[in-house]
Scaffold this active site. Structure first.
Site, PDB file in Angstrom:
ATOM      1  CE  LYS A  52       0.280  -0.411   6.235  1.00 50.88           C
ATOM      2  NZ  LYS A  52      -0.507  -0.530   5.012  1.00 50.88           N
ATOM      3  CD  GLN A  96      -3.462  -2.645   4.217  1.00 49.45           C
ATOM      4  OE1 GLN A  96      -2.992  -1.821   4.993  1.00 49.45           O
ATOM      5  NE2 GLN A  96      -2.720  -3.307   3.347  1.00 49.45           N
ATOM      6  CG  ASP A 119      -0.676   4.438   1.124  1.00 49.37           C
ATOM      7  OD1 ASP A 119       0.348   4.114   1.755  1.00 49.37           O
ATOM      8  OD2 ASP A 119      -1.730   3.759   1.128  1.00 49.37           O
TER       9      ASP A 119
END
Ligand code: NAD
Length: 297
Positions: A52, A96, A119
């Site tokens: 990422k 994460q 997200d």
């Protein structure tokens, strides 16, 4: 002829367009910034985070790499998130998953400022998605919508079976597909571990999205002729390779490809799209918070 849906190519296209949007932001003295927070020693999670970070740098997004020891108290994570929420240089925050067992995952999702929740998992953003007013669409289902666009597949009126009801793939996928909006208007059936006869459901479908985390769960015998098949699964199975394993999807590719009109491969299908759509949400977050309009792909 079966079309193999090239997720790598579609993702590259999205990234190229996003790089232009980043230029627009930078011209307005805005540096879009994503903070990734890793609280884990798991090598797979470390790999995801570094991918990422690299993706961000490639399109000109600044990536901040925040790491917290896996055995630190939960409060350390919550304080870090609070600081990032307050930091006006940070546009997006991604924690994460999974977090360690002693950390309340739902509390983590709730603690992120919804404006920075790239997200799209904060309850406010989930609610907005369901209400048809999404702020940030979750990356995997949003990426799948882009794959549909890439093959000119309009889900309107189509029978779609989504296999899996997770909060990150199955549920948001179904929610996007039933919206009265472009890329939606489908008739959606959501199947899961308690579904009685999965094959009977998938055989009725024009489109199958497999996101169960079960290697090769969906095979050709479970598909109608000409179905479009999207394989979200990434499963490690033991194999005689250097690493001792290989990655397989939730779809038995060979038999499914014989029936399908279009199919995504694993790897190279959904995975690259998930990564690209995180960049999309980060650019969108910067644009919203800094009030600089940009074009999004
Ligand atoms: P999950 O484990 O949270 O959810 C799996 C879902 O599948 C559950 O809702 C369960 O009810 C359902 N399921 C399990 N067994 C089933 C069966 N036999 N029949 C029907 N339904 C069944 O998983 P997830 O996070 O949604 O991920 C699913 C898969 O997709 C995993 O392999 C994961 O690694 C992969 N994934 C890939 C990407 C990507 O970008 N390519 C992103 C997210 C997840």
């Amino acid at each position: 002829m079966t079309t193999v849906i090239d997720g790598k190519a579609v993702a590259a296209d999205v990234r190229e367009q996003l790089a232009n949007s980043v230029d627009t932001l930078r011209d307005a003295d805005v540096t879009p910034t994503l903070a990734t927070v890793l609280m884990s020693d798991d090598p797979a999670s470390e790999t995801y985070v570094s991918m990422k970070q690299r993706d961000c740098e490639e399109v000109g997004i600044e990536a901040r790499d925040v790491r917290i020891s896996a055995d630190a108290p939960a409060d350390e994570l919550f304080e870090t998130i609070e600081d990032l929420n307050a930091d006006t240089d940070v546009d997006g925050i991604l924690v994460q998953m999974p977090v360690p067992d002693h950390v309340d995952k739902q509390a983590v999702l709730r603690s992120i400022d919804p404006e920075k929740d790239v997200d799209g998992f904060h309850p406010e953003n989930v609610g907005r998605l369901v209400a048809g007013d999404a702020r940030y669409k979750p990356c995997t289902p949003h990426g799948i919508q882009k794959l549909f666009e890439s093959i000119d597949l309009d889900p309107e009126g189509k029978d779609v079976v989504v296999v899996g009801r997770s909060d990150i793939v199955g549920k948001p996928m179904a929610n996007l597909l039933i919206q009265k909006a472009e890329g939606g208007n489908a008739t959606v059936t959501v199947c899961h571990s308690r579904t009685r006869d999965l094959a009977e459901k998938t055989r009725q479908a024009d489109v199958v999205v497999a996101a169960a985390g079960v290697p090769e769960l969906v095979d050709g015998s479970m598909l109608s002729e000409g179905a479009v098949v999207v394989d979200v699964g990434v499963n490690r199975v033991d194999a005689d390779t250097e690493k001792g394993y290989e990655l397989v999807g939730d779809v038995d590719y060979d038999s499914a490809a014989e029936k399908a009109s279009a199919i995504t491969p694993v790897p190279g299908g959904v995975g690259p799209m998930t990564r690209a759509m995180l960049l999309y949400n980060t650019v969108k977050a910067a644009s919203r918070q800094e009030d600089v309009p940009v074009e999004l792909p």
